[in-house]
Design a protein around this motif. Structure first.
Motif, short mmCIF file in Angstrom:
data_model
loop_
_atom_site.label_atom_id
_atom_site.label_comp_id
_atom_site.label_asym_id
_atom_site.label_seq_id
_atom_site.Cartn_x
_atom_site.Cartn_y
_atom_site.Cartn_z
N ASN A 73 51.95 37.58 82.02
CA ASN A 73 52.65 38.53 81.79
C ASN A 73 54.38 38.72 82.83
OD1 ASN A 73 52.53 40.47 84.48
ND2 ASN A 73 50.66 41.29 84.22
N ILE A 74 55.21 39.12 82.10
CA ILE A 74 56.41 39.60 83.06
C ILE A 74 57.29 41.42 82.83
CG2 ILE A 74 57.76 38.53 80.94
CD1 ILE A 74 58.71 37.83 84.72
N GLY A 75 57.66 40.54 84.41
CA GLY A 75 58.03 42.64 84.12
C GLY A 75 59.30 41.90 84.86
N TYR A 76 60.84 41.71 83.68
CA TYR A 76 61.66 41.95 84.30
C TYR A 76 63.15 43.01 83.54
CZ TYR A 76 62.69 41.99 78.53
OH TYR A 76 62.40 42.54 77.79
N MET A 77 64.20 42.80 84.98
CA MET A 77 65.18 43.92 84.26
C MET A 77 66.07 42.61 83.29
SD MET A 77 67.89 46.02 86.99
CE MET A 77 69.08 44.68 86.60
N ALA A 78 66.62 43.48 81.71
CA ALA A 78 67.87 42.39 80.88
C ALA A 78 69.79 42.91 81.43
CB ALA A 78 67.10 42.85 80.22
N MET A 79 69.89 42.65 81.75
CA MET A 79 71.58 42.61 81.63
C MET A 79 71.81 42.42 80.46
SD MET A 79 71.75 41.17 85.46
CE MET A 79 70.79 39.92 85.20
N ASN A 80 73.17 42.66 79.47
CA ASN A 80 73.55 42.77 78.16
C ASN A 80 74.26 42.38 77.81
OD1 ASN A 80 73.48 43.15 75.17
ND2 ASN A 80 73.66 45.19 75.02
N ALA A 81 74.34 41.21 77.65
CA ALA A 81 75.07 39.58 77.37
C ALA A 81 76.56 39.64 76.66
CB ALA A 81 74.48 38.27 77.59
N GLN A 82 76.17 41.28 76.23
CA GLN A 82 77.07 41.39 74.32
C GLN A 82 77.80 42.43 75.44
OE1 GLN A 82 74.92 41.49 70.99
NE2 GLN A 82 74.41 39.89 70.73
N ALA A 118 68.35 47.61 69.40
CA ALA A 118 69.46 47.42 69.54
C ALA A 118 70.59 47.24 70.40
CB ALA A 118 69.23 49.20 68.39
N GLY A 119 70.52 46.55 71.46
CA GLY A 119 71.06 46.70 72.48
C GLY A 119 72.12 47.65 72.82
N GLU A 120 71.39 49.16 72.66
CA GLU A 120 72.37 50.42 73.25
C GLU A 120 72.98 50.13 74.78
OE1 GLU A 120 71.36 53.97 72.01
OE2 GLU A 120 70.97 53.20 70.18
N HIS A 121 71.67 49.61 75.95
CA HIS A 121 71.37 49.61 77.04
C HIS A 121 73.01 48.43 77.54
CE1 HIS A 121 69.34 46.04 75.49
NE2 HIS A 121 69.85 45.43 76.66
N GLN A 122 73.40 48.70 78.74
CA GLN A 122 74.15 47.89 79.48
C GLN A 122 73.34 46.82 80.23
OE1 GLN A 122 77.51 50.83 80.83
NE2 GLN A 122 78.03 49.91 80.68
N MET A 123 71.18 47.74 81.36
CA MET A 123 71.12 47.43 81.86
C MET A 123 69.45 48.14 82.06
SD MET A 123 72.62 46.29 85.84
CE MET A 123 72.59 47.46 85.80
N GLY A 124 68.53 47.54 81.64
CA GLY A 124 67.43 48.25 81.57
C GLY A 124 66.11 47.22 82.02
N PHE A 125 65.41 47.48 81.61
CA PHE A 125 63.69 47.27 82.69
C PHE A 125 63.10 47.29 80.97
CE2 PHE A 125 64.76 49.28 86.37
CZ PHE A 125 64.84 48.08 86.80
N LEU A 126 62.24 46.01 80.92
CA LEU A 126 60.97 46.15 79.95
C LEU A 126 60.52 44.29 80.22
CD1 LEU A 126 60.61 47.74 77.39
CD2 LEU A 126 61.52 45.34 76.00
N GLY A 127 58.98 43.69 79.48
CA GLY A 127 58.22 43.08 80.04
C GLY A 127 57.66 42.60 78.76
N TRP A 128 56.74 42.14 79.39
CA TRP A 128 55.77 41.65 77.93
C TRP A 128 54.51 41.11 78.72
CZ3 TRP A 128 57.01 40.89 73.43
CH2 TRP A 128 55.84 40.05 71.83
N THR A 129 53.27 41.37 77.61
CA THR A 129 52.27 40.78 78.10
C THR A 129 51.75 39.11 77.15
OG1 THR A 129 51.32 42.54 78.97
CG2 THR A 129 49.62 40.69 78.30
#
Length: 534
Positions: free
Chosen positions: A288-297, A419-430
């Motif tokens: 898995n990976i836990g990450y904090m995304a930063m919206n590049a758009q 949908a890309g509403e966030h600026q920064m946010g947490f998600l992850g993946w298994t």
């Protein structure tokens, strides 16, 4: 009625079912962490929803329990042409569908029509069910299946399915073992359409799996009963999901034997769990990976130097200590170190708030205000997203960034982030299939139009990265694929579309009365081979 009382109602109902089945009937209660969006895996991307539907359904192929290898399921065998573009599946004969609690009774066994129907729902806009229940098929689309599939047809008889591809695809068979590739009953779909209630298809599931759906009380209980299908009769008669979002409450139920298996324990409880005489604390390195995304758009997150500065401002060591409590390792790549092609040479981003300030100033970023989205549910890759968000908020304040914390109900949260509403946010993946493609292409890839995939939460799209992962999926030589995936990881390390936070260790507490349960490397929970002692 409280969730505890609802659980007791479910247990009482379960005992009544057990009495009807016979004196030796057995029940197992699984303390799950959240409510499903629906019961159609093709429409979902969360482990919560996949888990809720998994007892009911099967796919053409499946992963060997507890492993990443692929074995036959509804298809007893398959062959791949020399050019890698034609895959022929031979279905098992005599596979039965469940009856539905809404009056449906199957009149025939599973055949090729059901397979074709299931894939064409996700693929063909003119399919009668394409738009039912919203018609979003993120997995199918994000894995480029519309571009990869040329045709799906019968192969001369009702038990042969031929899939023709536009190009070879190394992970294709493993991909078909994933939940989105679930096979449904075309006859059931027609039955509901003729009744004028097609939306029931996704809420009252009918499949070929080892357990038949009985009832769902929203946010409380899901009940299933054993079904003697192609895989044989399960050892337990009644399977109950007790939906319990709070990990402390799940642990209390496990100790009281109100459930026998639970997901995602609170890291603070692990030491005590390990000492419980009646509990077996199972563990495994997480895929898995836990990450904090930063919206590049959304400026200024469209600048790699800004994303890197933000990453440098965050103390992941403190997060590992407080949120994961040591049950994981700091991540430097988007794929876990247990996966082949992992790039050991990656230099991780250092924690250096002073340098982060300098970089933000050089990039012309001052008085930045942003949101930080945090998940409302506990996941194996992130045991406490709210606390993590609070810690990141404090770190960013030290470099002059003011943030607001945002969250929504889990299904809404996922939809809005996609949908890309966030600026920064947490998600992850298994991981779903043990292949790097399942992380890199699904989570950071672009679609045919050059736009980010739905599961690409950073909304980042890089042509060189896409070229590398596309080429890697089209060849079978693992050494050559590894070179391309290492190249892709180097691009991610340079561009920083998200901050890699952690690869968690997965813990699953199970009552010692339970036998045959295995931790899945993919984070799924399966009960076909599980037994419970009297």
């Amino acid at each position: 009625m409280t969730s505890r009382n609802l659980l007791r109602v479910a247990l009482l109902a379960s005992s009544m079912l057990a009495a009807a089945a016979g004196a030796n009937a057995k029940s197992l209660v699984y303390c799950s962490e959240g409510s499903p969006e629906n019961f159609s895996p093709s429409m979902n991307t969360t482990g919560t929803s996949f888990d809720a539907a998994r007892p009911v359904y099967n796919r053409l192929v499946q992963f060997t329990p507890g492993a990443t290898s692929v074995e036959p399921a509804l298809a007893e065998s398959w062959t791949v042409s020399e050019d890698g573009k034609t895959v022929t599946f031979k279905l098992r004969s005599g596979i039965k569908f469940h009856s539905g609690v809404n009056g449906f009774t199957p009149s025939r066994d599973l055949n090729a029509d059901d397979v074709i129907w299931s894939f064409e729902r996700m693929w063909k806009a003119e399919h009668p069910y394409a738009k039912v229940s919203g018609g979003a098929y993120d997995y199918f689309n994000d894995m480029s299946m519309p571009d990869l599939l040329a045709s799906i047809a019968k192969g001369g008889d009702d038990l042969t399915v031929v899939m023709t591809l536009t190009k070879p695809n190394a992970p294709f068979i493993a991909n078909l073992a994933m939940d989105f590739a679930t096979i449904h009953s075309a006859e059931y779909a027609k039955y509901l359409m003729d009744k004028g209630t097609p939306e029931q298809f996704d809420q009252i599931p009918v499949g070929t799996g080892s357990f038949q759906f009985v009832d769902y009380q929203k946010d409380a209980v899901i009940r299933f009963k054993a079904f003697e299908g192609w895989a044989g009769k399960p050892k337990i008669d009644d399977l109950i999901y007790a939906i319990t979002p709070d990990p402390t409450a799940r642990y209390a139920k496990l100790k009281a034997n109100e459930c026998q298996v639970m997901i995602a324990p609170n890291p603070a409880d692990l030491e005590a769990m390990g000492k419980e005489a009646d509990i077996n604390l199972m563990s495994q390195a997480g895929l898995n990976i836990g990450y904090m995304a930063m919206n590049a758009q959304k400026p200024p997150f469209d600048k790699p130097e800004v994303r890197r500065a933000i990453a440098m401002a965050i103390d992941r060591g403190a997060i590992l200590k407080e949120v994961y409590q040591g049950a994981g390792q700091q991540a430097k790549n988007p794929i876990p170190p247990t996966m082949w092609s992992y790039d050991e040479s990656t230099v991780d981003i250092e924690y250096n708030p002073e340098k982060a300030k300098e970089m933000l100033k050089a990039a012309g970023v001052e008085n930045l205000q942003s949101d930080i989205w945090w998940m409302p549910v506990q996941r194996p890759y992130n045991p406490n997203a709210k606390r993590m968000a609070e810690m990141v908020q404090a770190d960013l304040a030290k470099v002059g960034i003011t943030t607001t914390l945002v969250s929504y109900e889990w299904g809404e949260y996922r939809k809005r982030m996609q949908a890309g509403e966030h600026q920064m946010g947490f998600l992850g993946w298994t991981g779903d299939n043990g292949d790097p493609d399942n992380f890199l292409a699904v989570l950071l890839g672009c679609n045919a139009e050059g736009k980010p995939n739905g599961n690409n939460i950073p909304k980042w799209c890089d042509a060189k990265f896409q070229e590398a992962i596309t080429k890697a999926a089209e060849i079978t030589d693992q050494a050559e694929r590894t070179k391309l995936y290492v190249e892709a990881q180097k691009i991610v390390a340079e561009q920083v579309p998200w901050l890699n936070i952690a690869h968690s260790t997965v813990f699953e507490p199970v009552r010692k009365s339970v036998s045959g349960y295995k931790i899945s490397p993919f984070g799924s929970h399966e009960f076909q081979n599980v037994d419970v002692a009297e």
